[in-house]
Design a protein around this motif. Structure first.
Motif, short mmCIF file in Angstrom:
data_model
loop_
_atom_site.label_atom_id
_atom_site.label_comp_id
_atom_site.label_asym_id
_atom_site.label_seq_id
_atom_site.Cartn_x
_atom_site.Cartn_y
_atom_site.Cartn_z
N UNK A 232 0.88 -1.09 -0.04
CA UNK A 232 -0.08 0.34 0.04
C UNK A 232 0.85 1.56 0.02
N UNK A 233 0.25 2.44 -0.60
CA UNK A 233 0.76 3.59 -0.63
C UNK A 233 0.89 4.34 1.10
N UNK A 234 1.87 4.62 1.50
CA UNK A 234 1.39 5.29 3.09
C UNK A 234 1.85 7.31 2.89
N UNK A 235 1.41 7.67 3.53
CA UNK A 235 1.91 8.76 3.53
C UNK A 235 3.30 8.66 4.80
N UNK A 236 4.56 9.23 4.29
CA UNK A 236 5.41 9.74 5.28
C UNK A 236 5.34 11.47 4.53
N UNK A 237 5.45 11.97 5.83
CA UNK A 237 6.11 12.89 6.25
C UNK A 237 4.97 13.52 4.66
N UNK A 238 5.36 14.67 3.86
CA UNK A 238 4.79 14.99 2.66
C UNK A 238 4.93 14.15 1.78
N UNK A 239 5.83 13.34 1.68
CA UNK A 239 5.86 12.01 0.86
C UNK A 239 4.66 11.17 0.95
N UNK A 240 4.25 10.01 -0.39
CA UNK A 240 3.87 9.36 -0.45
C UNK A 240 4.47 8.03 -0.46
N UNK A 241 4.48 7.26 0.75
CA UNK A 241 5.75 5.90 0.15
C UNK A 241 5.14 4.65 -0.73
N UNK A 242 6.05 3.41 -0.76
CA UNK A 242 5.29 2.58 -1.12
C UNK A 242 5.83 1.32 0.09
N UNK A 243 4.78 0.90 0.68
CA UNK A 243 5.10 -0.14 1.59
C UNK A 243 4.52 -2.05 1.22
N UNK A 244 5.35 -2.75 1.42
CA UNK A 244 5.35 -4.04 0.76
C UNK A 244 5.44 -5.13 1.60
N UNK A 245 5.17 -6.05 1.64
CA UNK A 245 5.41 -7.85 2.56
C UNK A 245 6.47 -7.56 3.10
N UNK A 246 6.82 -8.80 4.20
CA UNK A 246 8.50 -9.02 4.34
C UNK A 246 8.38 -10.50 4.10
N UNK A 247 9.57 -10.43 3.88
CA UNK A 247 10.26 -12.13 4.11
C UNK A 247 9.64 -12.83 4.71
N UNK A 248 9.33 -12.05 5.46
CA UNK A 248 9.13 -13.27 7.37
C UNK A 248 8.11 -13.28 7.79
N UNK A 249 6.80 -12.62 7.23
CA UNK A 249 5.26 -12.25 7.17
C UNK A 249 4.99 -13.68 7.82
N UNK A 250 3.94 -13.59 8.37
CA UNK A 250 2.97 -15.06 8.36
C UNK A 250 2.23 -15.73 7.61
N UNK A 251 2.14 -16.48 6.88
CA UNK A 251 1.29 -17.02 6.11
C UNK A 251 1.65 -16.14 4.10
N UNK A 252 0.78 -16.10 3.99
CA UNK A 252 0.37 -15.65 2.39
C UNK A 252 1.31 -14.37 2.43
#
Ligand code: ZN
Ligand code: ZN
Length: 416
Positions: free
Chosen positions: A221-241
Protein backbone atom coordinates in the motif's frame (compact mmCIF):
# COMPACT_ATOMS: atom_id res chain seq x y z
CA UNK A 1 6.87 -68.79 -28.49
CA UNK A 2 5.71 -65.31 -27.48
CA UNK A 3 3.66 -65.00 -24.33
CA UNK A 4 0.66 -62.78 -24.00
CA UNK A 5 1.55 -59.51 -22.21
CA UNK A 6 -1.56 -59.37 -20.11
CA UNK A 7 -1.28 -62.98 -19.00
CA UNK A 8 2.35 -62.38 -18.04
CA UNK A 9 1.59 -59.20 -16.05
CA UNK A 10 -1.35 -60.96 -14.36
CA UNK A 11 0.92 -63.86 -13.36
CA UNK A 12 3.53 -61.47 -11.95
CA UNK A 13 0.94 -59.39 -10.04
CA UNK A 14 -0.52 -62.60 -8.65
CA UNK A 15 2.91 -63.79 -7.51
CA UNK A 16 3.58 -60.40 -5.93
CA UNK A 17 0.33 -60.38 -3.95
CA UNK A 18 0.88 -63.95 -2.82
CA UNK A 19 4.30 -63.11 -1.44
CA UNK A 20 3.65 -59.55 -0.23
CA UNK A 21 0.02 -59.46 0.84
CA UNK A 22 0.95 -57.83 4.15
CA UNK A 23 2.39 -54.79 2.41
CA UNK A 24 -1.19 -53.79 1.73
CA UNK A 25 -2.18 -51.05 4.13
CA UNK A 26 -5.60 -51.38 5.67
CA UNK A 27 -7.39 -48.04 5.80
CA UNK A 28 -8.72 -46.74 9.08
CA UNK A 29 -12.33 -47.92 9.69
CA UNK A 30 -12.18 -50.41 6.82
CA UNK A 31 -15.82 -51.43 7.44
CA UNK A 32 -16.96 -47.91 6.46
CA UNK A 33 -14.96 -47.61 3.25
CA UNK A 34 -16.06 -48.29 -0.29
CA UNK A 35 -13.60 -50.24 -2.45
CA UNK A 36 -13.18 -50.31 -6.19
CA UNK A 37 -11.08 -52.46 -8.53
CA UNK A 38 -10.19 -52.78 -12.16
CA UNK A 39 -9.53 -56.26 -13.41
CA UNK A 40 -7.20 -57.20 -16.23
CA UNK A 41 -9.55 -58.85 -18.69
CA UNK A 42 -12.52 -56.50 -18.90
CA UNK A 43 -10.73 -53.32 -17.86
CA UNK A 44 -13.90 -52.05 -16.21
CA UNK A 45 -14.28 -50.59 -12.75
CA UNK A 46 -15.96 -52.75 -10.14
CA UNK A 47 -16.98 -50.52 -7.27
CA UNK A 48 -19.34 -50.33 -4.27
CA UNK A 49 -17.49 -53.21 -2.61
CA UNK A 50 -17.13 -53.37 1.15
CA UNK A 51 -15.02 -55.43 3.55
CA UNK A 52 -15.55 -55.93 7.25
CA UNK A 53 -12.00 -57.05 8.00
CA UNK A 54 -8.49 -56.54 6.60
CA UNK A 55 -8.17 -60.30 6.02
CA UNK A 56 -11.23 -60.30 3.76
CA UNK A 57 -9.81 -57.48 1.65
CA UNK A 58 -6.43 -59.20 1.34
CA UNK A 59 -8.02 -62.50 0.46
CA UNK A 60 -10.09 -60.80 -2.24
CA UNK A 61 -7.03 -59.10 -3.76
CA UNK A 62 -5.04 -62.35 -3.72
CA UNK A 63 -7.82 -64.26 -5.45
CA UNK A 64 -8.92 -61.62 -7.93
CA UNK A 65 -5.49 -60.09 -8.73
CA UNK A 66 -6.88 -56.67 -9.75
CA UNK A 67 -4.91 -54.39 -12.07
CA UNK A 68 -5.72 -51.47 -9.74
CA UNK A 69 -7.14 -51.24 -6.21
CA UNK A 70 -8.95 -48.18 -4.90
CA UNK A 71 -10.81 -47.17 -1.75
CA UNK A 72 -12.93 -44.20 -0.76
CA UNK A 73 -11.62 -41.20 1.13
CA UNK A 74 -15.16 -41.18 2.52
CA UNK A 75 -16.64 -43.20 5.37
CA UNK A 76 -20.15 -44.62 4.87
CA UNK A 77 -22.72 -46.42 7.00
CA UNK A 78 -23.31 -48.85 4.11
CA UNK A 79 -20.37 -48.73 1.65
CA UNK A 80 -21.98 -51.32 -0.64
CA UNK A 81 -25.25 -49.43 -1.12
CA UNK A 82 -26.04 -47.19 -4.09
CA UNK A 83 -24.29 -43.83 -4.01
CA UNK A 84 -27.19 -41.84 -2.57
CA UNK A 85 -28.09 -44.55 -0.06
CA UNK A 86 -24.64 -45.17 1.41
CA UNK A 87 -25.02 -42.74 4.35
CA UNK A 88 -22.02 -40.41 4.15
CA UNK A 89 -20.27 -40.04 7.52
CA UNK A 90 -17.35 -37.86 6.50
CA UNK A 91 -14.25 -37.90 4.36
CA UNK A 92 -10.49 -37.59 4.78
CA UNK A 93 -8.89 -34.46 3.35
CA UNK A 94 -7.08 -35.57 0.23
CA UNK A 95 -4.72 -33.91 -2.25
CA UNK A 96 -3.43 -35.25 -5.56
CA UNK A 97 -0.25 -33.75 -7.00
CA UNK A 98 0.49 -35.09 -10.43
CA UNK A 99 3.11 -34.15 -13.01
CA UNK A 100 0.28 -34.31 -15.58
CA UNK A 101 -0.76 -30.88 -14.33
CA UNK A 102 2.71 -29.39 -14.56
CA UNK A 103 4.08 -28.24 -17.87
CA UNK A 104 7.66 -29.38 -17.24
CA UNK A 105 10.22 -28.87 -19.99
CA UNK A 106 10.81 -32.60 -20.39
CA UNK A 107 7.18 -33.64 -20.98
CA UNK A 108 7.57 -32.22 -24.47
CA UNK A 109 10.17 -34.91 -25.01
CA UNK A 110 8.72 -37.96 -23.28
CA UNK A 111 4.93 -37.48 -23.31
CA UNK A 112 2.70 -37.98 -26.33
CA UNK A 113 -1.03 -37.95 -26.91
CA UNK A 114 -3.12 -39.23 -29.79
CA UNK A 115 -6.71 -38.17 -30.48
CA UNK A 116 -8.85 -41.32 -30.51
CA UNK A 117 -11.26 -39.81 -33.03
CA UNK A 118 -9.11 -38.18 -35.72
CA UNK A 119 -5.70 -39.64 -34.93
CA UNK A 120 -3.93 -36.31 -34.44
CA UNK A 121 -0.81 -36.90 -32.38
CA UNK A 122 1.57 -34.52 -30.62
CA UNK A 123 3.95 -34.09 -27.67
CA UNK A 124 3.56 -32.47 -24.27
CA UNK A 125 0.56 -31.94 -21.99
CA UNK A 126 -2.66 -33.46 -23.38
CA UNK A 127 -5.14 -30.72 -24.37
CA UNK A 128 -8.70 -30.68 -22.99
CA UNK A 129 -10.10 -30.80 -26.53
CA UNK A 130 -8.46 -32.00 -29.71
CA UNK A 131 -7.36 -28.87 -31.63
CA UNK A 132 -8.34 -30.51 -34.92
CA UNK A 133 -11.68 -32.26 -34.28
CA UNK A 134 -12.72 -31.14 -30.77
CA UNK A 135 -12.92 -34.69 -29.39
CA UNK A 136 -12.14 -35.15 -25.68
CA UNK A 137 -10.82 -38.70 -25.69
CA UNK A 138 -7.13 -39.31 -26.06
CA UNK A 139 -4.67 -42.13 -25.87
CA UNK A 140 -1.93 -40.76 -23.64
CA UNK A 141 1.60 -41.96 -23.13
CA UNK A 142 3.17 -40.25 -20.14
CA UNK A 143 6.29 -41.29 -18.28
CA UNK A 144 7.30 -41.03 -14.64
CA UNK A 145 10.59 -39.31 -15.39
CA UNK A 146 13.00 -38.12 -12.74
CA UNK A 147 12.54 -34.40 -13.48
CA UNK A 148 8.74 -34.60 -13.51
CA UNK A 149 8.74 -36.48 -10.21
CA UNK A 150 11.08 -33.89 -8.74
CA UNK A 151 8.70 -31.11 -9.85
CA UNK A 152 5.80 -32.96 -8.21
CA UNK A 153 7.85 -33.35 -5.04
CA UNK A 154 8.54 -29.60 -4.86
CA UNK A 155 4.79 -28.94 -5.06
CA UNK A 156 4.12 -31.55 -2.37
CA UNK A 157 6.65 -29.94 -0.04
CA UNK A 158 4.98 -26.54 -0.54
CA UNK A 159 1.61 -28.11 0.30
CA UNK A 160 2.89 -29.85 3.45
CA UNK A 161 4.42 -26.55 4.55
CA UNK A 162 1.08 -24.77 4.20
CA UNK A 163 -0.88 -27.54 5.90
CA UNK A 164 1.42 -27.45 8.92
CA UNK A 165 2.59 -23.82 8.99
CA UNK A 166 -0.61 -22.01 8.01
CA UNK A 167 -3.50 -24.40 8.64
CA UNK A 168 -2.20 -25.92 11.86
CA UNK A 169 -2.16 -29.64 11.11
CA UNK A 170 0.62 -31.54 12.83
CA UNK A 171 3.11 -33.26 10.55
CA UNK A 172 2.26 -36.59 12.16
CA UNK A 173 -1.37 -36.49 10.97
CA UNK A 174 -0.31 -35.91 7.35
CA UNK A 175 0.14 -39.11 5.36
CA UNK A 176 2.22 -38.84 2.25
CA UNK A 177 2.50 -41.37 -0.55
CA UNK A 178 3.93 -41.85 -4.00
CA UNK A 179 1.11 -42.70 -6.40
CA UNK A 180 3.01 -45.37 -8.31
CA UNK A 181 3.06 -43.27 -11.47
CA UNK A 182 3.71 -39.54 -11.76
CA UNK A 183 2.89 -37.94 -8.46
CA UNK A 184 2.19 -37.77 -4.77
CA UNK A 185 -0.85 -38.06 -2.56
CA UNK A 186 -1.37 -36.18 0.69
CA UNK A 187 -4.01 -37.35 3.10
CA UNK A 188 -5.14 -35.87 6.39
CA UNK A 189 -7.18 -38.15 8.64
CA UNK A 190 -8.44 -35.85 11.34
CA UNK A 191 -11.68 -35.29 13.22
CA UNK A 192 -11.50 -31.58 12.37
CA UNK A 193 -11.84 -32.02 8.63
CA UNK A 194 -13.97 -35.16 8.53
CA UNK A 195 -17.33 -33.43 8.10
CA UNK A 196 -16.26 -30.61 5.77
CA UNK A 197 -18.47 -30.38 2.70
CA UNK A 198 -17.25 -29.66 -0.84
CA UNK A 199 -17.60 -25.90 -0.43
CA UNK A 200 -15.45 -25.87 2.68
CA UNK A 201 -12.87 -28.05 0.93
CA UNK A 202 -12.89 -25.59 -1.96
CA UNK A 203 -11.85 -22.89 0.52
CA UNK A 204 -8.84 -24.99 1.48
CA UNK A 205 -8.06 -25.55 -2.22
CA UNK A 206 -8.20 -21.80 -2.83
CA UNK A 207 -5.88 -21.19 0.09
CA UNK A 208 -3.16 -23.65 -0.94
CA UNK A 209 -3.34 -22.64 -4.61
CA UNK A 210 -3.22 -18.93 -3.69
CA UNK A 211 -6.43 -18.31 -5.60
CA UNK A 212 -7.78 -14.78 -5.13
CA UNK A 213 -4.73 -13.60 -3.19
CA UNK A 214 -4.03 -9.98 -4.08
CA UNK A 215 -1.03 -8.08 -2.76
CA UNK A 216 -3.12 -5.02 -1.87
CA UNK A 217 -4.80 -7.08 0.85
CA UNK A 218 -1.44 -8.36 2.03
CA UNK A 219 0.53 -5.31 2.94
CA UNK A 220 1.15 -3.60 -0.40
CA UNK A 221 0.00 0.00 0.00
CA UNK A 222 0.84 3.67 -0.39
CA UNK A 223 1.24 5.44 2.92
CA UNK A 224 1.85 9.06 3.89
CA UNK A 225 5.39 9.67 5.04
CA UNK A 226 5.70 13.29 6.05
CA UNK A 227 5.05 15.24 2.88
CA UNK A 228 5.69 12.25 0.64
CA UNK A 229 3.71 9.16 -0.27
CA UNK A 230 5.71 5.97 -0.14
CA UNK A 231 5.02 2.40 -1.03
CA UNK A 232 5.27 -0.39 1.56
CA UNK A 233 4.87 -4.12 1.05
CA UNK A 234 5.07 -7.54 2.65
CA UNK A 235 8.25 -8.85 4.31
CA UNK A 236 9.98 -12.16 3.72
CA UNK A 237 9.31 -13.40 7.25
CA UNK A 238 5.66 -12.32 7.47
CA UNK A 239 3.19 -15.02 8.44
CA UNK A 240 0.96 -16.88 5.95
CA UNK A 241 0.41 -15.64 2.41
CA UNK A 242 1.93 -12.25 3.18
CA UNK A 243 5.35 -13.84 3.70
CA UNK A 244 4.78 -16.31 0.86
CA UNK A 245 3.99 -13.43 -1.52
CA UNK A 246 7.20 -11.65 -0.50
CA UNK A 247 9.31 -14.81 -0.78
CA UNK A 248 7.76 -15.65 -4.15
CA UNK A 249 8.51 -12.13 -5.38
CA UNK A 250 12.12 -12.45 -4.22
CA UNK A 251 12.38 -15.84 -5.93
CA UNK A 252 10.92 -14.44 -9.14
CA UNK A 253 13.16 -11.35 -9.24
CA UNK A 254 16.22 -13.45 -8.48
CA UNK A 255 15.83 -15.31 -11.77
CA UNK A 256 13.73 -12.90 -13.84
CA UNK A 257 14.87 -12.17 -17.39
CA UNK A 258 13.78 -9.22 -19.53
CA UNK A 259 11.40 -11.62 -21.26
CA UNK A 260 9.78 -12.70 -17.94
CA UNK A 261 9.23 -9.06 -16.95
CA UNK A 262 7.90 -8.13 -20.36
CA UNK A 263 5.28 -10.86 -20.07
CA UNK A 264 3.92 -9.06 -17.00
CA UNK A 265 3.23 -6.03 -19.18
CA UNK A 266 5.95 -3.82 -17.65
CA UNK A 267 7.41 -0.97 -19.72
CA UNK A 268 10.93 -1.49 -21.09
CA UNK A 269 12.28 1.47 -19.11
CA UNK A 270 11.07 -0.17 -15.88
CA UNK A 271 12.42 -3.55 -16.97
CA UNK A 272 15.86 -2.03 -17.56
CA UNK A 273 15.75 -0.36 -14.14
CA UNK A 274 14.91 -3.65 -12.44
CA UNK A 275 17.62 -5.60 -14.24
CA UNK A 276 20.26 -2.89 -13.69
CA UNK A 277 19.56 -2.76 -9.94
CA UNK A 278 18.83 -6.41 -9.32
CA UNK A 279 21.40 -6.92 -6.56
CA UNK A 280 20.34 -3.81 -4.65
CA UNK A 281 16.71 -4.83 -4.97
CA UNK A 282 17.39 -8.28 -3.55
CA UNK A 283 19.58 -6.81 -0.80
CA UNK A 284 16.88 -4.29 0.17
CA UNK A 285 14.75 -7.03 1.69
CA UNK A 286 17.04 -7.02 4.71
CA UNK A 287 15.70 -3.55 5.52
CA UNK A 288 12.53 -1.91 4.24
CA UNK A 289 12.08 -3.82 0.99
CA UNK A 290 12.36 -2.83 -2.66
CA UNK A 291 9.06 -1.00 -2.97
CA UNK A 292 10.43 2.50 -3.54
CA UNK A 293 13.61 1.57 -5.34
CA UNK A 294 12.55 1.24 -8.95
CA UNK A 295 11.81 4.50 -10.76
CA UNK A 296 8.53 4.30 -12.65
CA UNK A 297 7.35 1.19 -10.83
CA UNK A 298 4.33 1.92 -8.66
CA UNK A 299 1.63 0.03 -6.84
CA UNK A 300 0.09 -1.61 -9.90
CA UNK A 301 3.41 -2.70 -11.38
CA UNK A 302 4.45 -4.28 -8.11
CA UNK A 303 1.07 -5.89 -7.83
CA UNK A 304 1.71 -7.72 -11.11
CA UNK A 305 5.17 -8.81 -10.02
CA UNK A 306 3.88 -10.05 -6.67
CA UNK A 307 1.15 -11.97 -8.50
CA UNK A 308 3.89 -13.94 -10.29
CA UNK A 309 5.53 -14.54 -6.92
CA UNK A 310 2.25 -15.86 -5.53
CA UNK A 311 1.90 -18.32 -8.39
CA UNK A 312 5.44 -19.59 -7.70
CA UNK A 313 4.52 -20.21 -4.07
CA UNK A 314 1.14 -21.83 -4.72
CA UNK A 315 0.84 -25.62 -4.60
CA UNK A 316 -0.13 -27.13 -7.97
CA UNK A 317 -2.74 -29.65 -6.86
CA UNK A 318 -5.49 -31.31 -8.88
CA UNK A 319 -8.29 -29.15 -7.46
CA UNK A 320 -11.16 -31.44 -8.53
CA UNK A 321 -9.87 -34.32 -6.39
CA UNK A 322 -9.81 -32.44 -3.08
CA UNK A 323 -13.34 -31.10 -3.50
CA UNK A 324 -14.79 -34.53 -4.34
CA UNK A 325 -16.05 -36.06 -1.08
CA UNK A 326 -16.82 -39.44 -2.70
CA UNK A 327 -13.45 -39.94 -4.36
CA UNK A 328 -11.86 -43.35 -4.81
CA UNK A 329 -8.08 -43.31 -4.39
CA UNK A 330 -5.40 -45.94 -4.87
CA UNK A 331 -4.76 -48.14 -1.85
CA UNK A 332 -1.18 -47.95 -0.44
CA UNK A 333 0.73 -51.18 -0.78
CA UNK A 334 -0.96 -52.14 -4.07
CA UNK A 335 0.41 -52.16 -7.60
CA UNK A 336 -0.29 -49.52 -10.22
CA UNK A 337 -1.63 -51.25 -13.34
CA UNK A 338 0.07 -48.80 -15.69
CA UNK A 339 3.57 -49.12 -14.22
CA UNK A 340 3.81 -52.20 -12.01
CA UNK A 341 5.14 -49.84 -9.35
CA UNK A 342 3.81 -49.77 -5.81
CA UNK A 343 1.85 -47.00 -4.22
CA UNK A 344 4.01 -46.48 -1.15
CA UNK A 345 3.22 -44.33 1.85
CA UNK A 346 5.78 -42.69 4.09
CA UNK A 347 5.86 -40.06 6.87
CA UNK A 348 5.50 -36.51 5.49
CA UNK A 349 8.59 -35.52 7.45
CA UNK A 350 10.71 -37.79 5.21
CA UNK A 351 9.70 -36.40 1.84
CA UNK A 352 12.95 -34.56 1.04
CA UNK A 353 15.01 -37.73 0.99
CA UNK A 354 12.31 -39.99 -0.45
CA UNK A 355 13.27 -41.64 -3.76
CA UNK A 356 10.08 -42.82 -5.49
CA UNK A 357 11.86 -44.69 -8.26
CA UNK A 358 13.61 -46.78 -5.63
CA UNK A 359 10.99 -47.21 -2.91
CA UNK A 360 8.21 -48.13 -5.35
CA UNK A 361 10.04 -50.96 -7.08
CA UNK A 362 7.92 -54.02 -6.35
CA UNK A 363 9.57 -56.78 -8.36
CA UNK A 364 12.98 -57.81 -7.13
CA UNK A 365 15.04 -60.52 -8.82
CA UNK A 366 14.30 -62.28 -12.09
CA UNK A 367 14.70 -61.23 -15.68
CA UNK A 368 12.57 -61.03 -18.77
CA UNK A 369 13.36 -60.71 -22.44
CA UNK A 370 11.10 -58.23 -24.17
CA UNK A 371 10.74 -56.48 -27.49
CA UNK A 372 10.47 -52.71 -26.95
CA UNK A 373 8.66 -50.62 -29.52
CA UNK A 374 9.75 -47.30 -28.06
CA UNK A 375 10.69 -45.98 -24.62
CA UNK A 376 12.59 -42.95 -23.32
CA UNK A 377 15.48 -43.32 -20.91
CA UNK A 378 14.27 -44.15 -17.40
CA UNK A 379 15.60 -45.15 -14.00
CA UNK A 380 14.41 -47.81 -11.56
CA UNK A 381 16.29 -48.34 -8.32
CA UNK A 382 19.94 -47.53 -9.01
CA UNK A 383 19.90 -48.55 -12.66
CA UNK A 384 19.27 -46.53 -15.81
CA UNK A 385 17.58 -48.12 -18.83
CA UNK A 386 17.01 -47.09 -22.42
CA UNK A 387 16.21 -45.21 -24.48
CA UNK A 388 14.92 -48.09 -26.58
CA UNK A 389 13.54 -48.17 -30.07
CA UNK A 390 12.37 -51.32 -31.88
CA UNK A 391 14.79 -53.66 -30.14
CA UNK A 392 14.83 -56.85 -28.10
CA UNK A 393 16.43 -56.59 -24.66
CA UNK A 394 16.88 -58.65 -21.52
CA UNK A 395 15.92 -56.59 -18.50
CA UNK A 396 15.50 -57.01 -14.74
CA UNK A 397 11.91 -58.03 -14.06
CA UNK A 398 10.93 -54.63 -12.59
CA UNK A 399 12.03 -52.75 -15.73
CA UNK A 400 10.43 -55.30 -18.05
CA UNK A 401 7.08 -55.19 -16.23
CA UNK A 402 7.24 -51.40 -16.18
CA UNK A 403 7.56 -51.27 -19.99
CA UNK A 404 4.89 -53.92 -20.51
CA UNK A 405 2.46 -52.12 -18.20
CA UNK A 406 3.22 -48.95 -20.18
CA UNK A 407 2.25 -50.88 -23.29
CA UNK A 408 5.63 -50.11 -24.83
CA UNK A 409 6.58 -53.65 -25.83
CA UNK A 410 5.93 -57.38 -26.03
CA UNK A 411 7.13 -60.07 -23.66
CA UNK A 412 9.17 -62.81 -25.35
CA UNK A 413 10.51 -64.90 -22.54
CA UNK A 414 11.18 -64.84 -18.81
CA UNK A 415 12.91 -66.90 -16.14
CA UNK A 416 10.25 -66.18 -13.52
ZN1 ZN B 1 -9.08 -35.15 -33.04
ZN1 ZN C 1 9.72 -35.39 -17.33
Amino acid sequence: MGMDNQAFIYRMFSKFYNENIDRIETPKSIENREFGFTIFKENVMIRHKGFMRAEDLKEFIRKTVPSNVYYSTAYYIMPEAKMDEKGWLGSDLFFDIDADHMPTECNKIHDTWTCEKCGLTSNGVTPKKCPRCGSESFDEKTWPCEKCLEAAKVETIKLIDMLTGDLGFSISEIKCSFSGHRGYHIQVESEEILKLDSTARKEIVDYVTGTGIDAIFHGLELINYGEARILVGPNLDDFGWRGRAARGTYEFLLKATAEDLKRLGLKSRVINEILANKNEILESWKTSGPWNMVRGLGLNGWRKIIQRGISLQSAKIDTVVTVDIHRLIRLPGTLHGKTGLLKVSFPASEIEAFDPLKEAVAFKGGEAKIYVEEAPKFRLGDEDFGPFKKQTVSLPLSAAIFLLCKDAGEVIDSNV
